[in-house]
Design a protein around this motif. Structure first.
Motif, short mmCIF file in Angstrom:
data_model
loop_
_atom_site.label_atom_id
_atom_site.label_comp_id
_atom_site.label_asym_id
_atom_site.label_seq_id
_atom_site.Cartn_x
_atom_site.Cartn_y
_atom_site.Cartn_z
N ILE A 46 0.85 -1.19 0.00
CA ILE A 46 0.00 0.00 0.00
C ILE A 46 0.88 1.24 0.00
O ILE A 46 2.05 1.19 0.38
N SER A 47 0.30 2.35 -0.42
CA SER A 47 0.90 3.67 -0.23
C SER A 47 0.06 4.36 0.84
O SER A 47 -1.17 4.31 0.79
N ILE A 48 0.72 4.99 1.79
CA ILE A 48 0.02 5.66 2.88
C ILE A 48 0.04 7.16 2.62
O ILE A 48 1.09 7.75 2.37
N PHE A 49 -1.15 7.78 2.69
CA PHE A 49 -1.29 9.20 2.44
C PHE A 49 -1.60 9.98 3.72
O PHE A 49 -1.31 11.17 3.80
N ALA A 50 -2.19 9.33 4.68
CA ALA A 50 -2.47 9.99 5.97
C ALA A 50 -2.77 8.91 7.00
O ALA A 50 -3.22 7.82 6.66
N TYR A 51 -2.49 9.28 8.26
CA TYR A 51 -2.88 8.41 9.36
C TYR A 51 -3.13 9.27 10.58
O TYR A 51 -2.65 10.40 10.68
N CYS A 52 -3.89 8.73 11.50
CA CYS A 52 -4.09 9.34 12.81
C CYS A 52 -4.42 8.21 13.78
O CYS A 52 -5.32 7.40 13.52
N LEU A 53 -3.67 8.17 14.88
CA LEU A 53 -3.89 7.15 15.90
C LEU A 53 -4.43 7.83 17.15
O LEU A 53 -3.72 8.61 17.80
N MET A 54 -5.68 7.56 17.46
CA MET A 54 -6.31 8.07 18.68
C MET A 54 -6.28 6.95 19.72
O MET A 54 -5.88 5.83 19.42
N ASN A 55 -6.71 7.22 20.93
CA ASN A 55 -6.61 6.19 21.98
C ASN A 55 -7.44 4.95 21.70
O ASN A 55 -7.02 3.84 22.01
N ASN A 56 -8.63 5.13 21.12
CA ASN A 56 -9.50 3.98 20.93
C ASN A 56 -9.82 3.67 19.46
O ASN A 56 -10.64 2.82 19.17
N HIS A 57 -9.17 4.38 18.54
CA HIS A 57 -9.40 4.11 17.11
C HIS A 57 -8.26 4.68 16.27
O HIS A 57 -7.41 5.40 16.79
N PHE A 58 -8.28 4.32 15.00
CA PHE A 58 -7.28 4.85 14.08
C PHE A 58 -7.91 5.09 12.71
O PHE A 58 -8.96 4.53 12.39
N HIS A 59 -7.24 5.92 11.94
CA HIS A 59 -7.62 6.21 10.56
C HIS A 59 -6.38 6.07 9.68
O HIS A 59 -5.31 6.56 10.04
N LEU A 60 -6.54 5.44 8.53
CA LEU A 60 -5.51 5.36 7.51
C LEU A 60 -6.13 5.76 6.18
O LEU A 60 -7.26 5.36 5.88
N VAL A 61 -5.41 6.53 5.40
CA VAL A 61 -5.82 6.84 4.04
C VAL A 61 -4.74 6.25 3.15
O VAL A 61 -3.57 6.62 3.26
N ILE A 62 -5.15 5.31 2.31
CA ILE A 62 -4.17 4.51 1.56
C ILE A 62 -4.57 4.34 0.09
O ILE A 62 -5.72 4.61 -0.28
N ARG A 63 -3.61 3.85 -0.69
CA ARG A 63 -3.88 3.34 -2.04
C ARG A 63 -3.30 1.94 -2.09
O ARG A 63 -2.19 1.70 -1.61
N LEU A 64 -4.03 1.01 -2.68
CA LEU A 64 -3.54 -0.35 -2.83
C LEU A 64 -2.55 -0.44 -3.98
O LEU A 64 -2.85 0.03 -5.08
N ASN A 65 -1.40 -1.05 -3.71
CA ASN A 65 -0.40 -1.31 -4.75
C ASN A 65 -0.36 -2.79 -5.10
O ASN A 65 0.36 -3.18 -6.01
N SER A 66 -1.10 -3.60 -4.37
CA SER A 66 -1.16 -5.05 -4.58
C SER A 66 -2.62 -5.47 -4.64
O SER A 66 -3.53 -4.68 -4.38
N GLU A 67 -2.82 -6.74 -4.93
CA GLU A 67 -4.18 -7.28 -5.02
C GLU A 67 -4.80 -7.41 -3.62
O GLU A 67 -4.10 -7.48 -2.62
N GLU A 68 -6.13 -7.47 -3.59
CA GLU A 68 -6.89 -7.47 -2.34
C GLU A 68 -6.41 -8.54 -1.36
O GLU A 68 -6.19 -8.25 -0.18
N LYS A 69 -6.25 -9.75 -1.82
CA LYS A 69 -5.89 -10.85 -0.92
C LYS A 69 -4.59 -10.56 -0.18
O LYS A 69 -4.48 -10.78 1.03
N GLU A 70 -3.61 -10.05 -0.89
CA GLU A 70 -2.31 -9.74 -0.30
C GLU A 70 -2.42 -8.60 0.72
O GLU A 70 -1.83 -8.66 1.80
N VAL A 71 -3.20 -7.58 0.40
CA VAL A 71 -3.36 -6.43 1.30
C VAL A 71 -4.19 -6.83 2.52
O VAL A 71 -3.84 -6.48 3.66
#
Length: 183
Positions: A46-71
């Motif tokens: 994957i390519s990561i464009f943004a992230y945020c880690l809060m105490n009880n949750h997280f957010h990732l903004v990504i693009r897949l560089n591989s097929e679904e099964k691998e990711v």
């Protein structure tokens, strides 16, 4: 709930929280370990464009560089390795995350920009913290010249330039700060 199918070369909002809203990051060391494991398991997938880690949750903004099964397997390995380490540290057992990680396919560049800003403003939205100095989001990475795994240049170009990137975040932050009076 049917999960969104992950497609190579598409952009996604990936997020999850602790089961029953429980804390998944008790300290900075936990967050650093999660980011380390994310880099380890997602490398080249994957390519990561943004992230945020809060105490009880997280957010990732990504693009897949591989097929679904691998990711999907990479995310499974990430969450399992993190949960095992966390559970051992705090002497707990059982699931740490909600059943499946959530994923929303981003339909266009405007949505991508909004989601990056949303992830970065999460500390302000949830805890009234200064998003600009929050250590566990990718916002500061965009302002830095340090080497990073974040796709900094691609996103700065998406916003036009660094000034517009900062401006867009400040505009959305001002919107969160506005108070409305109804007569």
């Amino acid at each position: 709930m049917k999960l969104e199918v992950l497609e190579k070369d598409c952009y996604y909002h990936i997020y999850n929280r602790g089961i029953n809203g429980t804390t998944i990051f008790e300290n900075d060391t936990n967050k650093l370990y999660f980011l380390k494991q994310l880099a380890k398991y997602s490398k080249d997938k994957i390519s990561i464009f943004a992230y945020c880690l809060m105490n009880n949750h997280f957010h990732l903004v990504i693009r897949l560089n591989s097929e679904e099964k691998e990711v999907t397997q990479a995310f499974s390995n990430l969450f399992n390795s993190y949960a095992k380490a966390f559970n051992k540290q705090v002497n707990r057992t059982g699931s740490l995350f909600e059943k499946h990680f959530k994923r929303i396919k981003l339909k266009d560049e405007n949505y991508l920009k909004q989601l990056i800003v949303y992830a970065h403003l999460n500390p302000k939205h949830h805890f009234d913290l200064d998003f600009k100095s929050f250590q566990f989001s990718s916002y500061q990475t965009y302002l830095s010249d340090k080497e990073t795994k974040i796709e900094r240049n691609e996103i700065i170009n998406l916003f036009g330039d660094l000034e517009n990137f900062i401006f867009y975040h400040n505009q959305k932050n001002d919107f969160l700060n506005e108070t409305y009076t109804f007569e």
